[in-house]
Structure formats: C-alpha cells, structure tokens
Design a protein around this motif. Structure first.
Motif, short mmCIF file in Angstrom:
data_model
loop_
_atom_site.label_atom_id
_atom_site.label_comp_id
_atom_site.label_asym_id
_atom_site.label_seq_id
_atom_site.Cartn_x
_atom_site.Cartn_y
_atom_site.Cartn_z
N SER A 85 63.07 28.54 24.20
CA SER A 85 63.27 28.10 22.81
C SER A 85 62.05 27.35 22.31
O SER A 85 61.19 26.93 23.08
CB SER A 85 64.51 27.21 22.71
OG SER A 85 64.29 26.00 23.42
N VAL A 86 62.00 27.20 20.99
CA VAL A 86 61.06 26.30 20.33
C VAL A 86 61.88 25.18 19.73
O VAL A 86 62.84 25.42 19.00
CB VAL A 86 60.25 27.02 19.23
CG1 VAL A 86 59.42 26.01 18.43
CG2 VAL A 86 59.35 28.08 19.82
N THR A 87 61.53 23.94 20.03
CA THR A 87 62.27 22.78 19.54
C THR A 87 61.37 21.92 18.67
O THR A 87 60.20 21.70 19.01
CB THR A 87 62.82 21.94 20.70
OG1 THR A 87 63.65 22.75 21.52
CG2 THR A 87 63.62 20.76 20.19
N ILE A 88 61.91 21.45 17.55
CA ILE A 88 61.19 20.56 16.66
C ILE A 88 61.82 19.18 16.75
O ILE A 88 63.04 19.02 16.67
CB ILE A 88 61.26 21.05 15.21
CG1 ILE A 88 60.63 22.44 15.07
CG2 ILE A 88 60.54 20.07 14.27
CD1 ILE A 88 60.77 23.03 13.70
N LEU A 89 60.99 18.17 16.88
CA LEU A 89 61.45 16.79 16.88
C LEU A 89 60.61 16.01 15.89
O LEU A 89 59.39 15.91 16.04
CB LEU A 89 61.32 16.18 18.28
CG LEU A 89 61.86 14.76 18.44
CD1 LEU A 89 63.38 14.74 18.33
CD2 LEU A 89 61.42 14.16 19.77
N SER A 90 61.26 15.50 14.82
CA SER A 90 60.53 14.70 13.85
C SER A 90 60.39 13.28 14.36
O SER A 90 61.32 12.70 14.91
CB SER A 90 61.25 14.69 12.49
OG SER A 90 62.52 14.07 12.60
N VAL A 91 59.20 12.73 14.22
CA VAL A 91 58.91 11.37 14.67
C VAL A 91 59.15 10.45 13.48
O VAL A 91 58.34 10.36 12.58
CB VAL A 91 57.46 11.24 15.17
CG1 VAL A 91 57.20 9.83 15.70
CG2 VAL A 91 57.18 12.28 16.24
N THR A 92 60.30 9.76 13.47
CA THR A 92 60.67 8.96 12.31
C THR A 92 59.86 7.67 12.26
O THR A 92 59.44 7.13 13.28
CB THR A 92 62.17 8.61 12.33
OG1 THR A 92 62.45 7.90 13.52
CG2 THR A 92 63.01 9.87 12.29
N GLU A 93 59.68 7.18 11.03
CA GLU A 93 58.91 5.96 10.80
C GLU A 93 59.82 4.78 10.48
O GLU A 93 59.37 3.74 10.06
CB GLU A 93 57.92 6.19 9.65
CG GLU A 93 56.93 7.30 9.95
CD GLU A 93 56.10 7.68 8.74
OE1 GLU A 93 56.42 7.19 7.64
OE2 GLU A 93 55.15 8.46 8.89
N ASP A 94 61.14 4.95 10.65
CA ASP A 94 62.07 3.87 10.36
C ASP A 94 63.13 3.82 11.46
O ASP A 94 62.91 4.30 12.57
CB ASP A 94 62.72 4.07 8.98
CG ASP A 94 63.23 5.50 8.79
OD1 ASP A 94 63.71 6.08 9.79
OD2 ASP A 94 63.18 6.02 7.66
#
Length: 262
Positions: A85-94
C-alpha cells in the motif's frame, strides 16, 4: 532533476520530472514549491520486502501570509491491500491527531492537506508485486498581500463552496496618501456548525476586520462598503469544521477594492 514550466492561461505551473523511489530505511525529503507538481514512482518490486518513505515539505517564504495546501492523487495504481500500500500521514501543526489515509485495492480518492508537511509511505510485502504513480501538487487556497489598485479578494475556490477548517489573511496595502475602500458584491458565509452555532458565538464562519475587530457572518457584508482609516486593510476569514455538501450553497465572497484619498 528535470523541470518544465507549463503555461495554463496566466498561471505558470512548475512540473518536476518523474522521481523513482528506492527501497531503503531512510526518509527522502522532497521540497515542494508553490505552484509545483511532483510525480513519484514507487520502487520496482522484485519479490523482496520493500519500504520507501518521502517527506513532502511545502516551501513558503517567512513573510508569506497566503495559504496553500498539498494535494495527493494516485495517477496509476496496481496494489492489493494484502500485499502492499501507499499511506499518507499529514504532519499536523496543532493539537489535532495526524490524518492518515491508505491507498490500495483501487482506493484512490484524492487527499488534501492544509498542513505544510506530509509523509508518504510505501510498503510491499515479500513476494508481493505492483506499485503506484503518485502526483503531489502545491495548490493556492487563499489570502496574501495585495498592492495592486482596482482588484479583488475571493474566498477559496470561488464561485464554488470554500472548504471547511481554513483560515486566510488578506492584507490590502495602499500607496502613500491613499487608503483601501472595499465593497463586497457577493458575501454569503455558511451559518451552520457541528455544535452550538448562535450568531456572534465565534463558532460560525466569519470575516474579521482586524483594524476595527468588527466580525461579519452570513450575509452581513453583502452589498456593503468598508473604507479603512489607515493605509492598509487586513481581513481574517475563518471557516469552521462543518463540511458543506454538494447541494448546499454555493457559499463564499467576492469583494472588490480600490485605493482612494484619505
């Protein structure tokens, strides 16, 4: 690395040549510039276990107040969830938890992040096969600095609905001896919330005049004119976390401005 400038009307989009992923433990950092598109190919599977990770870093100037988002689309995919699979993880700023999305078995819904960092992770199990071609773009949302006379400011994606959970700063600056005068021919903000949504509660979508601290909701600014008492006009637009459906709206604003004598 190959780069090409592709012209669409008055917009110039910077396109970076295809990036081929390599199996390994290290995270590869890719700088994504405003208006740029990157194409990434996952590593070629050879039957061995493979992991590749990319850190997408959206580059903005220190004094840039415009808002951009990272768009991720799967242009080609041949991945079974049982194999890879390809997984996306957003790096949150809050304080919000990171957002995670997995692409495999034909799941290829575009992923949008208002943050300025993303992690793309590719994993292929031993004996698996397949891969994906990933398109990553930096897309303008709203806001910025405005110094041109007789211009306008728009809500994100106007005349379509603006997205939820965005904030934009519009700073209009006039030359010496002049002040901005703004008229909103269209001003219709969503008044719904997930929770309590009383007028003036701060939970509704709103536009704030940062000089007078006057806040506008709904249609309160439609057809009205604001004349600044200073050489600049700074406006702050915020949408809450209520997701508008396709049959709601359209909501947004279209405000023109000009520079006039004090």
């Amino acid at each position: 690395m190959i780069r090409a400038v592709v012209i669409f009307g008055a917009l110039a989009t910077l396109v970076r040549g295809q990036i081929q992923g390599i199996c390994g433990p290290e995270t590869v950092t890719l700088e994504l510039h405003k208006g740029e598109t990157i194409y990434i190919d996952t590593p070629v599977a050879d039957g061995s276990y493979c992991k590749a990770e990319w850190h997408i870093d959206l580059i903005r100037g220190h004094d840039d107040i415009s808002q951009w988002r990272i768009d991720v689309e799967i242009e080609e995919m041949d991945l079974k969830c049982s194999e890879g699979s390809v997984t996306i993880l957003s790096v949150t700023e809050d304080v919000d938890p990171p957002k995670k999305y997995e692409f495999c078995d034909g799941k290829a819904k575009p992923f949008y992040s208002h943050e300025h960092d993303l992690l793309l992770n590719y994993v292929m199990k031993r004996g698996g096969s397949g891969g994906a071609r990933i398109k990553v773009s930096a897309e303008y949302l709203c806001g910025g600095r405005y110094v041109e006379d007789n211009s306008f400011i728009l809500s994100p994606y106007y005349p379509n609905n603006y997205p939820d959970s965005v904030s934009c700063i519009y700073q209009i600056s006039a030359p010496d001896g002049k002040v901005p005068k703004m008229t909103c021919d269209v001003f219709d903000l969503n008044t719904k919330c997930k929770n309590a949504c009383a007028p003036g509660s701060g939970n509704r979508d709103y536009m704030l005049d940062m000089l007078t601290f006057e806040s506008y909701e709904g249609k309160q600014l439609e057809g009205k004119t604001i004349k600044s008492k200073r050489f600049h006009q700074t406006l702050y637009f915020v949408s809450n976390d209520y997701k508008l459906s396709g049959n709601e709206g359209p909501y947004g604003f279209n405000c023109s401005y000009t520079f006039v004598d004090k």
